[in-house]
Design a protein around this motif. Structure first.
Motif, PDB file in Angstrom:
ATOM      1  N   SER A  89       0.894   0.248 -10.078  1.00 40.17           N
ATOM      2  CA  SER A  89       0.640  -0.890  -9.189  1.00 40.17           C
ATOM      3  C   SER A  89       1.976  -1.379  -8.633  1.00 40.17           C
ATOM      4  O   SER A  89       3.036  -1.187  -9.253  1.00 40.17           O
ATOM      5  CB  SER A  89      -0.028  -2.033  -9.957  1.00 40.17           C
ATOM      6  OG  SER A  89       0.887  -2.588 -10.890  1.00 40.17           O
ATOM      7  N   ARG A 128       0.815  -1.223   0.000  1.00 45.71           N
ATOM      8  CA  ARG A 128       0.000   0.000   0.000  1.00 45.71           C
ATOM      9  C   ARG A 128       0.848   1.273   0.000  1.00 45.71           C
ATOM     10  O   ARG A 128       0.340   2.356  -0.268  1.00 45.71           O
ATOM     11  CB  ARG A 128      -0.970   0.018   1.176  1.00 45.71           C
ATOM     12  CG  ARG A 128      -0.344   0.164   2.539  1.00 45.71           C
ATOM     13  CD  ARG A 128      -1.411   0.296   3.624  1.00 45.71           C
ATOM     14  NE  ARG A 128      -0.838   0.415   4.958  1.00 45.71           N
ATOM     15  CZ  ARG A 128      -0.466  -0.610   5.708  1.00 45.71           C
ATOM     16  NH1 ARG A 128      -0.627  -1.848   5.265  1.00 45.71           N
ATOM     17  NH2 ARG A 128       0.063  -0.408   6.907  1.00 45.71           N
ATOM     18  N   THR A 183       4.760   7.654   1.100  1.00 41.76           N
ATOM     19  CA  THR A 183       4.243   7.365  -0.240  1.00 41.76           C
ATOM     20  C   THR A 183       5.388   7.248  -1.233  1.00 41.76           C
ATOM     21  O   THR A 183       6.379   7.983  -1.142  1.00 41.76           O
ATOM     22  CB  THR A 183       3.280   8.478  -0.713  1.00 41.76           C
ATOM     23  OG1 THR A 183       3.985   9.725  -0.794  1.00 41.76           O
ATOM     24  CG2 THR A 183       2.098   8.624   0.232  1.00 41.76           C
ATOM     25  N   LYS A 215       1.937   4.099  -4.339  1.00 43.58           N
ATOM     26  CA  LYS A 215       0.712   4.789  -4.747  1.00 43.58           C
ATOM     27  C   LYS A 215       0.517   4.809  -6.262  1.00 43.58           C
ATOM     28  O   LYS A 215      -0.606   4.971  -6.734  1.00 43.58           O
ATOM     29  CB  LYS A 215       0.714   6.218  -4.203  1.00 43.58           C
ATOM     30  CG  LYS A 215       0.859   6.304  -2.688  1.00 43.58           C
ATOM     31  CD  LYS A 215      -0.243   5.511  -1.982  1.00 43.58           C
ATOM     32  CE  LYS A 215      -0.121   5.593  -0.470  1.00 43.58           C
ATOM     33  NZ  LYS A 215      -1.119   4.764   0.233  1.00 43.58           N
ATOM     34  N   THR A 267       3.862   3.447   8.462  1.00 45.29           N
ATOM     35  CA  THR A 267       3.517   3.191   7.048  1.00 45.29           C
ATOM     36  C   THR A 267       2.633   4.293   6.459  1.00 45.29           C
ATOM     37  O   THR A 267       1.644   4.027   5.780  1.00 45.29           O
ATOM     38  CB  THR A 267       2.843   1.812   6.860  1.00 45.29           C
ATOM     39  OG1 THR A 267       1.593   1.772   7.538  1.00 45.29           O
ATOM     40  CG2 THR A 267       3.734   0.690   7.360  1.00 45.29           C
TER      41      THR A 267
END
Length: 274
Positions: free
Chosen positions: A38, A32, A115, A35, A112
């Protein structure tokens, strides 16, 4: 959260290790954090690429790759990039691992919140926060002539305006509180109430505070560290941040803590009158 001085130190300490190094393999433990694109495409597009430059804009790190693409990393609150010449115990805490042709780059991030984006030039618009950044405090064009019209045109809390990255890039809670204390301005003053002289003094003090923090390799309270794993020592020179209840450096009055513009704020009620 790492601010301009801390991210500048990460850039300076990391550049000497990664420039002209090839990315051989990437392991993503927390998908995750990626960003765009993929995570699978992120890893495949980076594999085999070479780091040719590393720059900073505001709180963003911008890695230029040999194919003209950019890896853009925002460390947010607890992100860190640590370089090791060979695999180490950092592997156990790493969220993302970049194995290079010489050495390993670990991305750590306890909460976490960071980004990572991999973009082509025409995809930079995806990073709306980066595109919208205002002038940096260390930019010669950050001056009274730049800031005064912005402050005079809107009625905003001074603290909120200084935290606005579209006005001043790279300033965060630590250095906003420090600049306000050094200029003897209350964080709840309205921007359009400041005189030109006050704005000029504020600009000069923002610059000096940021330059001091860069010289001291940043401020470390908890998670911040540079590429060598070293901490900064600017926390030893702070005027107000993290010192609520302690004597004001200038007048001795106990410093006050309050929530202003949604952020914890420390100031002197005597020196920084509303």
């Amino acid at each position: 959260m790492p601010e301009l001085p801390e991210v500048e130190q990460v850039k300076n300490s990391l550049s000497k290790y990664i420039i002209n190094k090839e990315i051989k393999q990437i392991t993503i433990h927390v998908p995750r954090l990626i960003k765009y694109p993929s995570p699978l495409e992120f890893a495949s597009r980076l594999q085999g690429r070479v780091f040719v430059n590393l720059n900073r804009k505001g709180k963003y790190l911008i890695f230029t790759l040999d194919n003209g693409e950019y890896l853009v990393i925002h460390l947010r609150m607890t992100g860190a990039l640590i370089f090791k010449n060979q695999p180490s115990t950092e592997e156990n805490k790493a969220r993302i691992v970049f194995e290079l042709n010489s050495g390993v780059l670990y991305y750590l991030d306890t909460r976490t919140l960071g980004t990572l984006h991999l973009v082509k030039v025409d995809e930079m618009k995806i990073l709306k926060g980066l595109v919208a950044l205002g002038k940096e405090p260390i930019d010669p064009e950050f001056n009274t002539e730049y800031l005064a019209p912005i402050f005079k045109s809107k009625k905003r809390l001074l603290k909120a305006a200084l935290l606005d990255q579209s006005i001043i890039a790279g300033l965060g809670n630590i250095y906003v509180d420090e600049a306000l204390a050094k200029t003897a301005l209350h964080p709840q003053r309205l921007t359009n109430s400041l005189s030109i002289e006050e704005i000029t003094n504020l600009v000069a003090n923002i610059k000096s505070i940021i330059e001091q923090a860069i010289a001291n390799h940043g401020t470390t309270f908890r998670d911040y560290k540079d590429a060598d794993g070293a901490t900064g020592n600017n926390q030893n020179f702070l005027l107000v941040y993290g010192r609520d209840g302690q004597p004001c450096t200038f007048c001795g009055t106990p410093l006050t803590y309050a929530k202003i513009a949604g952020r914890g704020t420390v100031y002197c009620q005597r020196c920084q009158k509303l």
